[in-house]
Structures are given as C-alpha cells and as structure tokens.
Scaffold this active site. Structure first.
Site, mmCIF file in Angstrom:
data_model
loop_
_atom_site.group_PDB
_atom_site.id
_atom_site.type_symbol
_atom_site.label_atom_id
_atom_site.label_comp_id
_atom_site.label_asym_id
_atom_site.label_seq_id
_atom_site.Cartn_x
_atom_site.Cartn_y
_atom_site.Cartn_z
ATOM 1 N N ILE A 63 -43.665 33.840 20.106
ATOM 2 C CA ILE A 63 -44.869 34.635 19.862
ATOM 3 C C ILE A 63 -45.131 34.699 18.363
ATOM 4 C CG2 ILE A 63 -45.955 36.885 20.159
ATOM 5 C CD1 ILE A 63 -44.173 37.331 22.592
ATOM 6 N N TYR A 104 -40.304 36.880 18.550
ATOM 7 C CA TYR A 104 -41.551 37.258 17.892
ATOM 8 C C TYR A 104 -41.435 37.044 16.386
ATOM 9 C CZ TYR A 104 -45.385 40.266 16.273
ATOM 10 O OH TYR A 104 -46.499 40.751 15.654
ATOM 11 N N CYS A 105 -42.388 36.294 15.802
ATOM 12 C CA CYS A 105 -42.451 36.063 14.362
ATOM 13 C C CYS A 105 -41.139 35.418 13.870
ATOM 14 C CB CYS A 105 -42.755 37.374 13.632
ATOM 15 S SG CYS A 105 -43.166 37.191 11.882
ATOM 16 N N LEU A 106 -40.452 36.017 12.902
ATOM 17 C CA LEU A 106 -39.193 35.449 12.419
ATOM 18 C C LEU A 106 -38.175 35.341 13.538
ATOM 19 C CD1 LEU A 106 -38.631 37.267 8.994
ATOM 20 C CD2 LEU A 106 -39.852 35.154 9.447
#
Length: 618
Positions: free
Chosen positions: A376, A348-350
């Site tokens: 994501i 997720y993200c980073l």
C-alpha cells in the site's frame, strides 16, 4: 557484481556490525563512532580525532540549516548559473519572452483599468487553489494575480530551459524557485489578499489580535514540546486506535497486536500488517467509521498489526535488517504459530518496502508461509520517487548522517520540515494565512492528529535505507543482499496487490506501479483518488472517491503507467471492498471458528489491551 554488493564499505550495513573506531575521550558520545573507515597508519588515531571533529561541526551546521545541505543547494545554483552565463541565446530568448509578457500585461491592465472587458492573459494551474476565492477575479486583485502568474511562468522557464544543467540540479533549482516565488505570492502578502483586507476592515483588526494569540500559542507549544492545538481532542486509545484487541508478543523493536474477532467464523488465513515506522501505526485504525483494521475484522479476517517502538539515542545501531528480522519475521513466526496457516502479508509505505525485502528473502530461502503480499503506497523502485529525491544526494546524505551520528536518530522536526516544503502552499502558507492573518484556528481532524504523532528514525537504519534504497536503488537493480546473498523481487511467486494514489507526493503512483517490472507474478494494481494518506484512509461511503483496478498475469505484455491509466476506467467508491474480495478469493474456501487473542498453551498469552504500550512512546 558480488553477491554481497549491498554492503557499504563506508557505512554500517545489514550484514556488517558497526565496529567502534578509536575515539578520544574529549569526543566520547553515546552515539556511534564515525562509520567512515580512515587509514590505519601511524597517524590513524589523529585522523580519527580530526574526522570526529569534522562530523561534529557538520552536525552543528545541519542544526542551523534545518537539516538541509547548504553545499547541495549552492552546487545546484552554481551549475544552473554557470550554464546560464554560457547560454546567451537562451538568455536573449528569456529576455524577449519577458518583454512580451510585460507588454501584454501593460495592455491588459490599461483595458481593465478603463473598465473594458478583457479576458485573462493567464490562469492558475488546475491544482493551484490559492486563487479560488471569487474576489481574486475582481479589480485590482486580478491584475496582481496575472502579474504574479506571468512572472512565475517566466522564472520556471528560466529554471528548466538551460541546457547542460544536471537533471538533479535542474529539479532542485525549480523547487527552490517555487519556494521563493511562494513568499511573494499575492495570497501571502496581507495588503494584496482580498480576504485578509476584507476581514481586517470588518473586524477592525480583531483578526490580527486573534492571529497573534494563535501564533504565540504555537510558539509556546513548539518550545515546550506539546502537540499542535486541537490534538488533545483525539486522545489515542480513547478516540483513536480503539479497535479491541490484545498485544500477544513484545520485543525490543515492536509489539504485535491481535484484534478481537467480530464474526463467529473467520477466514483460515490471517492478515499481518507491517506499517511504516516513520509514523505511528494507527493511521490504519483511526476511528471506528474509517478504521481499515475494523473493516477487515468485520469482513471475517483475523488481523495482526505491528506497532513499532519509537527509538531514542541508545537505539542508534538498529539496522534495516533488524527491522526485517525482529519486526516482520518475528511477527510472522508468531502469527503462523498462533494460526497454523499461511499469511496475507500487508505493508504500508516504508513497511511495504520492508515487506518486499522480507518476501524476496523468504522466496530465496524457499519459505512459503506467505499466501499473498499487499503493498500500500509502497515503493520498490526509487528511480522516480517524487520530490523527496530532491533532498537525497551525497552531500545531503552525509549531512543527515552526521546529524544522526551526533544525536543517535533523526528527529521528527528534522523530517517534518522537508515534508512540509513539498506542499508548502497547503501545509505552510495557507495555514499561516488562516490562523495568523485571519485569526481562525483551522479545525483539526483525526488524520491531522495522527500526523502530529511522529516518531524518530535510528541512525544506522535510516542511513542504510537512504543509501541502499533511495540513493542507489539496489532492490530493483538486483544489488540488495541479505546475509551475503543478493535477493530479487522476481523470486516472489505469490499474488501481489499494490495500491497507489493519484496525488501522492511521497510515493508517486507511477513509482509504486513499477512493482510490475522486477516481479514475475500475478499483480493486481489499484490507483485510488486522494493523496498518500487520505487516499488510503478511504472507507466505503467516503464522498468523492474513485479508483481504477486491473490485474496483470506474469505472461502479459508490460503496459506503462499512463497507458494503463487511460485504458482502465475509474469506478466510484472505496477500494477497500475490492481488496477484501481479492483477499477472500485468494483464501481457503473453508472458514474456521473465530480465534481468541493469543494462546497461553503455545506460549503467547494475551498481554496489554490494544493499542498496547509502544504507541505512547514519545
């Protein structure tokens, strides 16, 4: 290009340990010495002293400017101003357009003042919610709104219409002009805001008394380091992050949580979630009704979650590759040891960017333990990384690096300011109006409580992330190296599930969509409604949610983002069930008895109950 092109000669890298430079005792610090390599001649020690002094001064300046580079800002204005002075034709055109606007506004004002019907000259943009109150459509407020919108339109045309200005400077000037225009927007001026005027008259000014109470309470909380008002209503481990589970492994950088099964049998392949380390992991495990973790467990998946440590000054030398090795790879080792199966890896993200790096490295090394990869709201190509790129240039990066060099990390407050500026109308001005002018405390929800629970970023890791990925975009350009060997996303051959959100200002969906370009595998892409966080926390039953989904095979012709969006019809509801079905169809048909948390015989006894201990680190 050499295989180890990722290495930055002036900065510590994944493959090069930070080497201490000779630093005079008067400048001795627990944080790292200056990473820039100075000439090693007879005056080398003196130059090191001067360089260290320069970095200390820059760090102090950065503290005064809130982490923003004044040089970067001034460069943008100088670039725009000098080109504007060299463009008399553009200036004349703007003057003529301004005169037309002023004339139209004067005529319109005369008609409205005389009580005549007159259609609006200009309307707010569809996404501008500042003027939704019907009172803004009444006289005289409607005139102030139209005057402001016309002026805003003129200034934005002036910012964007000058030839010769670099694209980065043009975007910076436009952004800064928007910030200045927001200051003088009618909703933010108490005597021009009909809602504030009405409330003040009705309460006899009691709203301002309540507002001052709220203001001083916020100041006190800021000074004392306490969380924003209302966060105490959502204690972690009691109301948030309460899905049952146990920590099954812990190292310096992360805890690995295995969640308790809720079904008698489970899919053979487990799920490993790699969250972003800029925030706490439990955005994916808020409350039972909107916990993605609980949803997956209830669908019969064995779920493992990484909970990152919150770094302090002594952790300045943690590198981006440390997060890959001690985070993703060690977690993967534990998960495969406990289950004996391939893994559905999710980032997720980073965390998704880091997972992409790890997956490409594994593919290069013929490590086939990944069944699928899910990204994501995660970017792998940063050429269109949204308005966050406004803050990323050499001057800004050098300033941030000197601040982190001095502190050992990037503080939460220094990051929060930049994120709030990106959505100043929603996150700054509207809140100030509601809480300080109207005297109403905005109700807090679980997502807002999570958002207030921020973490720090280690100096070395964050410098590498910003330079190698954000500034130089090495991963998508085939220049990112691990262990001296360049890795490539195209080597990933397992199916990929990628999710973007329509109103994401941190990882714009068009940027997330670019995962199609450097990869050569089956990609299922989902475009969900909502923003960076709200669009992901989109449980079944959440009102007013929709998504688009389509799968592209390796041999399919590339389709650009906007064409893809026009071709794929939206579907009502949450994207979570689509992902669960996708994972199920790419798992073994055979299910196995539900797995207990940890395994003493294999050397991984269950430790603390979820959410573990690292989540409480401040």
């Amino acid at each position: 290009m050499a295989a180890d092109d990722t290495s930055l000669p002036d900065h510590p890298t994944d493959d090069q340990p930070a080497s201490p430079a000779s630093t005079p005792s008067s400048f001795a610090r627990s944080t790292p010495p200056a990473p820039v390599q100075t000439p090693r001649d007879t005056a080398g020690e003196v130059m090191d002293q001067h360089h260290t002094f320069d970095r200390l001064m820059t760090a102090r300046v950065g503290a005064l400017t809130g982490g923003l580079s004044v040089t970067s800002i001034m460069s943008a204005w100088v670039d725009w101003g000098t080109h504007m002075m060299q463009a008399p034709g553009t200036a004349l055109s703007l003057w003529q357009e301004g005169a037309k606007m002023a004339t139209r506004l004067a005529i319109h004002s005369a008609k409205v003042t005389a009580g005549q019907e007159a259609p609006p000259i200009i309307k707010p943009d569809p996404g501008d919610n500042r003027f939704r109150d019907p009172a803004w459509q009444t006289y005289p407020y409607s005139l102030w709104v139209e005057g402001f919108l016309l002026g805003q339109s003129w200034w934005m045309a002036a910012a964007c219409g000058t030839r010769g200005v670099s694209n980065q400077h043009r975007r910076q000037v436009s952004f800064m002009m928007r910030q200045m225009l927001d200051v003088v927007a009618p909703p933010n001026i108490p005597w021009l805001n009909p809602q504030i005027v009405k409330t003040t008259l009705e309460t006899g000014g009691a709203n301002w008394r309540r507002g001052m109470t709220n203001f001083f309470d916020d100041v006190d909380r800021q000074i004392s380091g306490r969380p924003p008002a209302g966060v105490e209503e959502y204690p972690v481990g009691e109301r948030l992050a309460i899905t049952p589970g146990r920590v099954v492994f812990r190292n310096k950088l992360m805890e690995l949580i295995q969640y308790s099964p809720t079904t008698e049998t489970v899919h053979k392949e487990p799920i490993l979630v790699v969250p972003a380390w800029i925030m706490k992991y439990y955005i994916l495990d808020l409350q039972p009704h909107n916990s993605l973790v609980k949803y997956l467990v209830d669908q019969g998946f064995t779920v493992f979650m990484i909970s990152w440590m919150n770094p302090g000054p002594d952790d300045w030398d943690l590198s981006l590759d440390d997060y890959r090795r001690m985070g993703v790879m060690e977690a993967l080792d534990i998960v495969t040891a406990l289950t004996g199966e391939k893994v559905h890896a999710t980032g997720y993200c980073l965390g998704g960017t880091l997972l992409s790096i790890a997956a490409a490295t594994m593919a290069q090394r013929q490590d086939e333990r990944l069944q699928t990869v899910t990204l994501i709201a995660a970017q792998t190509d940063f050429t269109e990384a949204g308005e966050l790129t406004l803050f990323i240039d050499e001057s800004q990066l050098s300033l941030l690096e000197d601040i982190m060099w001095d502190q050992g990390y990037l503080d939460t407050k220094q990051m929060a300011g930049a994120f709030q500026m990106l959505r100043s109308n929603d996150l700054i001005w509207s809140r100030m109006i509601k809480e300080y002018a109207l005297g109403e405390r905005a109700p807090i929800n679980d997502l807002m409580a999570w958002n207030a629970d921020q973490t720090r970023m280690p100096y070395r890791m964050h410098s590498q992330y910003l330079r190698a990925l954000f500034l130089e975009n090495r991963l998508s350009r085939g220049r990112y190296a691990i262990g001296g060997k360049t890795i490539a996303m195209r080597d990933i051959d397992c199916p990929v599930f990628a999710v973007g959100t329509e109103r994401d200002h941190i990882a714009p969906w068009e940027s997330v969509y670019k995962v199609h370009l450097p990869t050569n595998t089956e990609i299922t892409f989902v475009l969900a409604s909502g923003g960076h966080n709200g669009g992901i926390v989109s449980e079944p039953g959440h009102p007013r949610r929709h998504y688009r989904i389509a799968t592209q095979q390796p041999d399919d012709t590339y389709v650009d983002p906007q064409t893809w969006k026009n071709l794929v019809n939206p579907q009502e509801g949450s994207w979570w069930p689509e992902w669960a079905r996708w994972l199920s169809t790419r798992s073994s048909s055979e299910r196995v008895p539900a797995r207990a948390e940890g395994n003493r015989k294999k050397g991984y006894p269950p430790l603390d109950a979820a959410p573990g201990t690292y989540i409480y680190m401040k």
